[in-house]
Design an enzyme around this catalytic site. Structure first.
Site, PDB file in Angstrom:
ATOM      1  N   HIS A  44     -19.319  24.124  18.693  1.00  0.00           N
ATOM      2  CA  HIS A  44     -19.070  23.458  17.418  1.00  0.00           C
ATOM      3  C   HIS A  44     -19.981  24.088  16.367  1.00  0.00           C
ATOM      4  O   HIS A  44     -20.838  24.892  16.694  1.00  0.00           O
ATOM      5  CB  HIS A  44     -19.354  21.954  17.551  1.00  0.00           C
ATOM      6  CG  HIS A  44     -20.757  21.685  18.001  1.00  0.00           C
ATOM      7  ND1 HIS A  44     -21.104  21.586  19.335  1.00  0.00           N
ATOM      8  CD2 HIS A  44     -21.911  21.557  17.308  1.00  0.00           C
ATOM      9  CE1 HIS A  44     -22.415  21.398  19.424  1.00  0.00           C
ATOM     10  NE2 HIS A  44     -22.932  21.375  18.208  1.00  0.00           N
ATOM     11  N   HIS A 131     -23.195  28.779  11.779  1.00  0.00           N
ATOM     12  CA  HIS A 131     -23.122  29.588  12.997  1.00  0.00           C
ATOM     13  C   HIS A 131     -22.651  28.739  14.169  1.00  0.00           C
ATOM     14  O   HIS A 131     -22.703  27.517  14.121  1.00  0.00           O
ATOM     15  CB  HIS A 131     -24.497  30.180  13.332  1.00  0.00           C
ATOM     16  CG  HIS A 131     -25.489  29.146  13.754  1.00  0.00           C
ATOM     17  ND1 HIS A 131     -26.168  28.344  12.853  1.00  0.00           N
ATOM     18  CD2 HIS A 131     -25.894  28.759  14.994  1.00  0.00           C
ATOM     19  CE1 HIS A 131     -26.949  27.510  13.518  1.00  0.00           C
ATOM     20  NE2 HIS A 131     -26.798  27.735  14.815  1.00  0.00           N
TER      21      HIS A 131
END
Length: 192
Positions: A44, A131
């Site tokens: 995620h 990220h």
């Protein structure tokens, strides 16, 4: 006694993007570098790690999420490239980045930071960096070997995907790895 939940706010990654990132992660695994690899099912994009939150405080967190997302339209991204925190020479975390509406995502993360601070959540003192974590170092990482693995992995660029909501996740730490459960979500532009 009031129960505490280990929580974070994140963007969910589509399954086909997780699969592409997982294939790239497999190349790094084959290099034998000492990382604890993230389970692709749980990949995620974290916007804000909250830590242990009293169950009674969850509604306040969700309200801030809804207030923040109300001013945003859906955003488009694709996964692109590799990086390390703090850098490749002293890698503690190996990640893949996101290209697309980075400015919009940074504004959303900033809104969450500011909105959650009055509720007792400490603001991050570092700039937001979109990220997806691939792995966390289990010891010292040889920078030369890591750069060789990055070079061997080549470029990673996935198809574009749209983000139109954020999710409050509960994280249960288990010996087999963390298990994430969605507790609530806030959709972009549609919250009252």
């Amino acid at each position: 006694m009031t129960r505490k939940l280990r929580t974070f706010i994140a963007v969910e990654i589509p399954e086909e993007v997780k699969q592409a990132v997982s294939r790239a992660q497999g190349g790094f695994k084959a290099s034998g570098l000492p990382f604890r690899w993230v389970n692709p099912k749980g990949m995620h994009l974290t916007l804000k790690f909250l830590g242990d939150v009293l169950q009674s405080d969850i509604d306040g967190v969700v309200q801030v999420m809804k207030e923040c997302t109300a001013g945003f339209a859906p955003m488009t991204f694709n996964v692109n490239g590799f990086g390390a925190f703090p850098n490749f020479s002293k890698a503690r975390v190996l990640w893949t980045g996101l290209a697309g509406d980075a400015a919009g995502l940074a504004k959303l993360a900033s809104c969450l930071e500011q909105g959650l601070e009055p509720l007792g959540f400490e603001a991050e003192n570092k700039r937001f960096s979109a990220h997806i974590t691939l792995g966390r170092a289990k010891g010292r990482i040889d920078p030369k070997a890591l750069l060789q693995a990055v070079e061997k992995a080549g470029s990673l660029e996935t198809q574009k995907f749209t983000v139109d909501r954020i999710i409050l996740f509960k994280s249960d730490l288990r010996p087999t790895g963390a298990v994430y459960t969605a507790l609530a979500h806030a959709s972009f532009g549609r919250n009252g």
